[in-house]
Motif scaffolding. Structure first.
Motif, short mmCIF file in Angstrom:
data_model
loop_
_atom_site.label_atom_id
_atom_site.label_comp_id
_atom_site.label_asym_id
_atom_site.label_seq_id
_atom_site.Cartn_x
_atom_site.Cartn_y
_atom_site.Cartn_z
N UNK A 26 0.85 -1.17 0.00
CA UNK A 26 0.00 0.00 0.00
C UNK A 26 0.90 1.24 0.00
N UNK A 27 0.54 2.21 -0.79
CA UNK A 27 1.38 3.41 -0.90
C UNK A 27 1.23 4.30 0.32
N UNK A 28 2.15 5.22 0.46
CA UNK A 28 2.10 6.17 1.58
C UNK A 28 0.86 7.04 1.48
N UNK A 29 0.43 7.34 0.26
CA UNK A 29 -0.78 8.14 0.06
C UNK A 29 -1.98 7.47 0.73
N UNK A 30 -2.14 6.18 0.51
CA UNK A 30 -3.26 5.44 1.09
C UNK A 30 -3.08 5.23 2.58
N UNK A 31 -1.87 4.99 3.00
CA UNK A 31 -1.62 4.74 4.42
C UNK A 31 -1.89 5.98 5.25
N UNK A 32 -1.60 7.14 4.70
CA UNK A 32 -1.79 8.38 5.45
C UNK A 32 -3.26 8.74 5.65
N UNK A 33 -4.09 8.52 4.65
CA UNK A 33 -5.47 8.99 4.75
C UNK A 33 -6.51 7.89 4.63
N UNK A 34 -6.13 6.64 4.47
CA UNK A 34 -7.08 5.54 4.42
C UNK A 34 -7.85 5.41 3.12
N UNK A 35 -7.42 6.09 2.07
CA UNK A 35 -8.12 6.01 0.80
C UNK A 35 -7.61 4.83 -0.01
N UNK A 36 -8.48 3.87 -0.24
CA UNK A 36 -8.19 2.75 -1.12
C UNK A 36 -9.43 2.44 -1.93
N UNK A 37 -9.25 1.93 -3.13
CA UNK A 37 -10.37 1.50 -3.95
C UNK A 37 -10.70 0.07 -3.56
N UNK A 38 -11.89 -0.18 -3.03
CA UNK A 38 -12.23 -1.53 -2.57
C UNK A 38 -12.29 -2.52 -3.73
N UNK A 39 -12.01 -3.77 -3.43
CA UNK A 39 -12.06 -4.80 -4.47
C UNK A 39 -13.50 -5.24 -4.75
N UNK A 40 -14.40 -5.01 -3.81
CA UNK A 40 -15.81 -5.36 -4.00
C UNK A 40 -16.66 -4.10 -3.93
N UNK A 41 -17.77 -4.10 -4.64
CA UNK A 41 -18.69 -2.97 -4.60
C UNK A 41 -18.34 -1.86 -5.57
N UNK A 42 -17.43 -2.14 -6.51
CA UNK A 42 -17.07 -1.15 -7.51
C UNK A 42 -18.16 -1.06 -8.57
N UNK A 43 -18.33 0.14 -9.12
CA UNK A 43 -19.19 0.29 -10.29
C UNK A 43 -18.31 0.55 -11.50
N UNK A 44 -17.43 1.53 -11.41
CA UNK A 44 -16.51 1.78 -12.51
C UNK A 44 -15.09 1.46 -12.06
N UNK A 45 -14.53 2.31 -11.24
CA UNK A 45 -13.15 2.09 -10.79
C UNK A 45 -13.04 1.93 -9.28
N UNK A 46 -14.11 2.20 -8.56
CA UNK A 46 -14.08 2.07 -7.11
C UNK A 46 -13.73 3.36 -6.39
N UNK A 47 -13.61 4.47 -7.12
CA UNK A 47 -13.24 5.74 -6.50
C UNK A 47 -14.35 6.20 -5.55
N UNK A 48 -15.58 6.21 -5.99
CA UNK A 48 -16.68 6.67 -5.14
C UNK A 48 -16.88 5.74 -3.94
#
Length: 66
Positions: free
Chosen positions: A1-23
């Motif tokens: 996991x990158x530092x970007x995700x580790x710092x703020x908890x933003x990750x695209x989930x593997x389940x529940x995606x519609x397009x890319x998982x951003x929302x």
């Protein structure tokens, strides 16, 4: 996991995606329902601004959940 995700908890989930998982990832991070974030994004597209560029940037910057 990158530092970007580790710092703020933003990750695209593997389940529940519609397009890319951003929302879904934003919804998880801020304690909202994914459909609420999706509707807010779609409504924001009615306004002028760089919404699609921000979405694409988040798609590239947010790591996918493993």
């Amino acid at each position: 996991m990158s530092a970007f995700a580790a710092d703020n908890g933003l990750v695209r989930p593997s389940e529940g995606r519609v397009l890319a998982g951003v929302c879904a990832g934003l919804a998880r991070r801020f304690g909202l329902r994914p459909n609420t974030v999706r509707v807010l994004f779609l409504l924001s597209c009615l306004l002028p601004g760089p919404q699609f560029l921000v979405y694409l940037a988040l798609w590239l910057l947010m790591p996918s959940e493993v």
